[in-house]
Design an enzyme around this catalytic site. Structure first.
Site, PDB file in Angstrom:
ATOM      1  N   ASN A 208       0.769  -1.238   0.030  1.00  0.00           N
ATOM      2  CA  ASN A 208       0.067  -0.072  -0.114  1.00  0.00           C
ATOM      3  C   ASN A 208       0.867   1.315   0.084  1.00  0.00           C
ATOM      4  O   ASN A 208       0.315   2.392  -0.580  1.00  0.00           O
ATOM      5  CB  ASN A 208      -0.977   0.148   1.310  1.00  0.00           C
ATOM      6  CG  ASN A 208      -2.403  -0.831   0.943  1.00  0.00           C
ATOM      7  OD1 ASN A 208      -2.541  -1.227  -0.066  1.00  0.00           O
ATOM      8  ND2 ASN A 208      -3.158  -0.839   1.685  1.00  0.00           N
ATOM      9  N   GLY A 253      -4.101  13.074 -10.038  1.00  0.00           N
ATOM     10  CA  GLY A 253      -5.422  13.667  -9.691  1.00  0.00           C
ATOM     11  C   GLY A 253      -5.350  14.399  -8.405  1.00  0.00           C
ATOM     12  O   GLY A 253      -4.474  15.152  -8.064  1.00  0.00           O
ATOM     13  N   CYS A 260      -7.810   2.764   3.366  1.00  0.00           N
ATOM     14  CA  CYS A 260      -6.536   2.059   3.494  1.00  0.00           C
ATOM     15  C   CYS A 260      -5.246   2.985   3.504  1.00  0.00           C
ATOM     16  O   CYS A 260      -4.330   2.696   4.268  1.00  0.00           O
ATOM     17  CB  CYS A 260      -6.518   0.630   2.671  1.00  0.00           C
ATOM     18  SG  CYS A 260      -7.859  -0.516   3.084  1.00  0.00           S
TER      19      CYS A 260
HETATM   20  N1  LIG Z   1     -11.833  -1.748   2.846  1.00  0.00           N
HETATM   21  C1  LIG Z   1     -10.580  -2.106   2.289  1.00  0.00           C
HETATM   22  O1  LIG Z   1     -10.752  -1.984   0.840  1.00  0.00           O
HETATM   23  C2  LIG Z   1      -9.542  -2.714   2.535  1.00  0.00           C
HETATM   24  C3  LIG Z   1      -8.620  -3.600   1.809  1.00  0.00           C
HETATM   25  C4  LIG Z   1      -7.787  -4.526   2.413  1.00  0.00           C
HETATM   26  C5  LIG Z   1      -7.631  -4.393   3.632  1.00  0.00           C
HETATM   27  N2  LIG Z   1      -8.363  -3.979   4.667  1.00  0.00           N
HETATM   28  C6  LIG Z   1      -7.998  -3.939   6.100  1.00  0.00           C
HETATM   29  O2  LIG Z   1      -9.120  -5.047   6.648  1.00  0.00           O
HETATM   30  C7  LIG Z   1      -9.851  -4.481   7.854  1.00  0.00           C
HETATM   31  C8  LIG Z   1     -11.053  -4.383   7.823  1.00  0.00           C
HETATM   32  O3  LIG Z   1     -11.304  -3.403   6.774  1.00  0.00           O
HETATM   33  P1  LIG Z   1     -12.901  -2.995   6.470  1.00  0.00           P
HETATM   34  O4  LIG Z   1     -12.922  -1.883   5.448  1.00  0.00           O
HETATM   35  O5  LIG Z   1     -13.668  -4.306   6.210  1.00  0.00           O
HETATM   36  O6  LIG Z   1     -13.524  -2.199   7.796  1.00  0.00           O
HETATM   37  P2  LIG Z   1     -15.109  -1.882   8.246  1.00  0.00           P
HETATM   38  O7  LIG Z   1     -14.994  -0.844   9.276  1.00  0.00           O
HETATM   39  O8  LIG Z   1     -15.808  -1.778   6.975  1.00  0.00           O
HETATM   40  O9  LIG Z   1     -15.502  -3.227   8.866  1.00  0.00           O
HETATM   41  C9  LIG Z   1     -15.063  -3.440  10.158  1.00  0.00           C
HETATM   42  C10 LIG Z   1     -16.373  -4.238  10.796  1.00  0.00           C
HETATM   43  O10 LIG Z   1     -15.767  -4.959  12.034  1.00  0.00           O
HETATM   44  C11 LIG Z   1     -16.838  -4.955  13.046  1.00  0.00           C
HETATM   45  N3  LIG Z   1     -16.283  -5.441  14.267  1.00  0.00           N
HETATM   46  C12 LIG Z   1     -15.349  -4.524  15.174  1.00  0.00           C
HETATM   47  N4  LIG Z   1     -15.275  -4.984  16.293  1.00  0.00           N
HETATM   48  C13 LIG Z   1     -15.842  -6.262  16.051  1.00  0.00           C
HETATM   49  C14 LIG Z   1     -15.719  -7.635  16.821  1.00  0.00           C
HETATM   50  N5  LIG Z   1     -15.300  -7.851  18.280  1.00  0.00           N
HETATM   51  N6  LIG Z   1     -16.193  -8.640  16.330  1.00  0.00           N
HETATM   52  C15 LIG Z   1     -16.769  -8.596  15.274  1.00  0.00           C
HETATM   53  N7  LIG Z   1     -17.068  -7.570  14.499  1.00  0.00           N
HETATM   54  C16 LIG Z   1     -16.363  -6.460  15.001  1.00  0.00           C
HETATM   55  C17 LIG Z   1     -17.381  -3.425  12.722  1.00  0.00           C
HETATM   56  O11 LIG Z   1     -18.613  -3.226  13.435  1.00  0.00           O
HETATM   57  C18 LIG Z   1     -17.367  -3.312  11.239  1.00  0.00           C
HETATM   58  O12 LIG Z   1     -18.497  -3.911  10.701  1.00  0.00           O
HETATM   59  C19 LIG Z   1      -8.662  -3.132   8.072  1.00  0.00           C
HETATM   60  O13 LIG Z   1      -7.844  -3.599   8.750  1.00  0.00           O
HETATM   61  C20 LIG Z   1      -8.499  -2.683   6.789  1.00  0.00           C
HETATM   62  O14 LIG Z   1      -7.267  -1.890   6.869  1.00  0.00           O
HETATM   63  C21 LIG Z   1      -9.405  -3.159   4.059  1.00  0.00           C
END
Ligand SMILES: NC(=O)c1ccc[n+]([C@@H]2O[C@H](COP(=O)([O-])OP(=O)(O)OC[C@H]3O[C@@H](n4cnc5c(N)ncnc54)[C@H](O)[C@@H]3O)[C@@H](O)[C@H]2O)c1
Length: 447
Positions: A208, A253, A260
């Protein structure tokens, strides 16, 4: 509990990563139970409503209803699954470090009888695996395995990224744990990178940070193009054809945003700093990105003079097209800057629904409504439908026909031919010439 109650895969977190991972593993034939802590999220998923905008996800979940279930109960997930994927958020703290509190909550909540392997998909600092192992041992859960399996999906094309990944990275302490996770991806045609936990954690952060570096690099080239008369679109095309460089992430852009890049670049910078190394390059990447968002204000002033009382339409609010994710979106910084300059901000996005993020801005129901009576239309997100605004009807509806194209979405020649002034990023700008006198001589626009 009979065998039919066994779910091979449990997932913590029903966000982008958790839902995409769960739905795709279900599509690959696995039984999956997804747990979240937000009751409305689980209720909505049980009712067939997906709480995020991701193309194809709702249909995929619907198609795999028999293999997918949603729960608030941690016990159900831990009891039914052999592999427990952690997909909770790891947002930045004030210090720029990753906030791992949701991960520690997952560990604290694990029932004492858990017999499973934890698979970390959340993005975490290098060394997190070691800390998780120590925490598990302290809780008498030393038998619970641990695998780092970072996620590389990109919002807006997340299903394709999951099903056709460039690689799957697996870092494990024990070979059997690595093999169990690798087996899940067996049917995908991809490269498997099996490595140690530290390296797997670093691969994610470094990937990233590198992509963000490319964006800041091409944005700086664009800024130099603006003062030297080159066209960054041509420059990027010419550079990208070099196989050593490649064409990806060379789109100049308004700067990167999202959930992320900003947090992962900052987390890597802090991780280095906390370990005694000053990551100089990443400081610049971050600074260039912050300044890039604000350059739009200068471009507006070049054409409109002062911005007090001017109406500016912000078109596209999510951090990129194809998603409704507003986390760290450039639109938020831009709206705040414009409001601070005294401008009136009218904002529109086809799917993002801001709550407090754009406080002070008015939300329009359509792009046409947003630009009606506006002194400038700023393209913040590259939604393709915005191309349709280049027409006589819109020109006549705007108080000042000016496009500031933060994504180089439009064809400058066509825009100018349609009677608008145009400012892109790193492209030859509209020559300075005042618009024809109108009934309202101020503000004057230079084309
Ligand atoms: N969004 C992306 O494009 C992306 C891509 C690659 C990696 N990531 C990484 O993946 C991880 C998640 O990202 P995301 O975008 O899906 O986050 P998000 O915020 O969309 O979702 C996280 C979810 O986890 C839930 N949660 C919190 N505590 C919890 C618990 N104890 N038990 C169960 N659920 C719980 C929250 O309520 C939320 O719905 C992050 O570390 C992010 O950096 C994200």
């Amino acid at each position: 509990m009979g065998d039919t109650d066994k779910a091979g895969i449990g997932i913590f977190g029903a966000g982008w990563v958790g839902l995409v991972t769960g739905a795709c593993f279900a599509e690959l034939g696995h039984t999956v139970v997804i747990r979240d802590v937000v009751p409305e999220r689980i209720e909505s998923l049980r009712a067939g409503r997906v709480p995020i905008h991701e193309e194809g996800l709702e249909q995929l979940i619907e198609r795999n209803r028999d293999r997918l279930s949603f729960t608030l109960g941690v016990g159900e997930v831990a009891a039914r699954a052999e592999l427990l994927f952690v997909c909770v958020g790891t947002p930045p703290t004030y210090s720029g470090d990753a906030d791992l509190s949701a991960i520690w909550t997952v560990l604290d909540e694990l029932p004492a009888e858990t017999r499973a392997t934890l698979v970390m998909k959340s993005t975490v600092p290098v060394g997190t695996g070691d800390k998780v192992r120590a925490a598990l041992e302290a809780r008498g859960l030393g038998h619970v395995g641990y695998v780092s399996n970072p996620e590389f999906l990109s919002e807006g094309r997340a299903l394709r990224d999951f099903m056709q990944p460039d690689r799957v990275v697996i870092g494990a302490y024990a070979e059997p744990d690595a093999l169990a996770v690798a087996a899940l991806y067996d049917s995908l045609d991809t490269e498997l990178v099996q490595t140690d936990v530290h390296s797997a954690e670093m691969i994610k952060l470094a990937s990233n940070a590198f992509l963000a570096t490319r964006i800041s690099f091409i944005n700086e080239i664009a800024n130099v193009c603006e003062v030297t008369g080159a066209d960054v679109e041509e420059v990027a095309r010419g550079m990208g054809l070099d196989r050593r460089i490649g064409s990806h992430f060379l789109r100049a852009g308004i700067g990167y945003g999202g959930s992320c890049f900003p947090k992962d670049v900052s987390a890597l910078k802090q991780l280095a700093g906390n370990s005694g190394y000053h990551f100089q390059l990443l400081n610049s990447v971050i600074e260039v990105n912050e300044l890039q968002k604000r350059r739009v204000v200068g471009k507006l002033k070049k054409h409109l003079g002062h911005l007090a009382g001017r109406r500016v339409a912000l078109l596209g609010l999510a951090y990129k097209a194809g998603t409704d994710d507003l986390r760290e979106a450039s639109s938020i910084v831009l709206a705040a800057r414009l409001l601070a300059e005294g401008a009136e901000v009218v904002a529109w996005d086809p799917v993002a629904r801001p709550r407090d993020e754009l406080r002070g801005a008015t939300l329009a129901a359509t792009a046409r409504e947003a630009v009606a009576g506006a002194d400038a239309a700023v393209i913040v997100t590259e939604w393709p439908e915005l191309r349709e605004l280049v027409c006589e009807e819109v020109r006549a509806a705007m108080r000042t026909p000016l496009f500031v194209d933060g994504r180089n979405l439009l064809d400058p020649l066509a825009v100018r031919a349609a009677g608008f002034a145009y400012e892109g990023v790193g492209r030859p700008t509209s020559p300075f010439s005042a618009l024809p006198e109108t009934e309202e001589p101020e503000p004057r626009v230079r084309r």
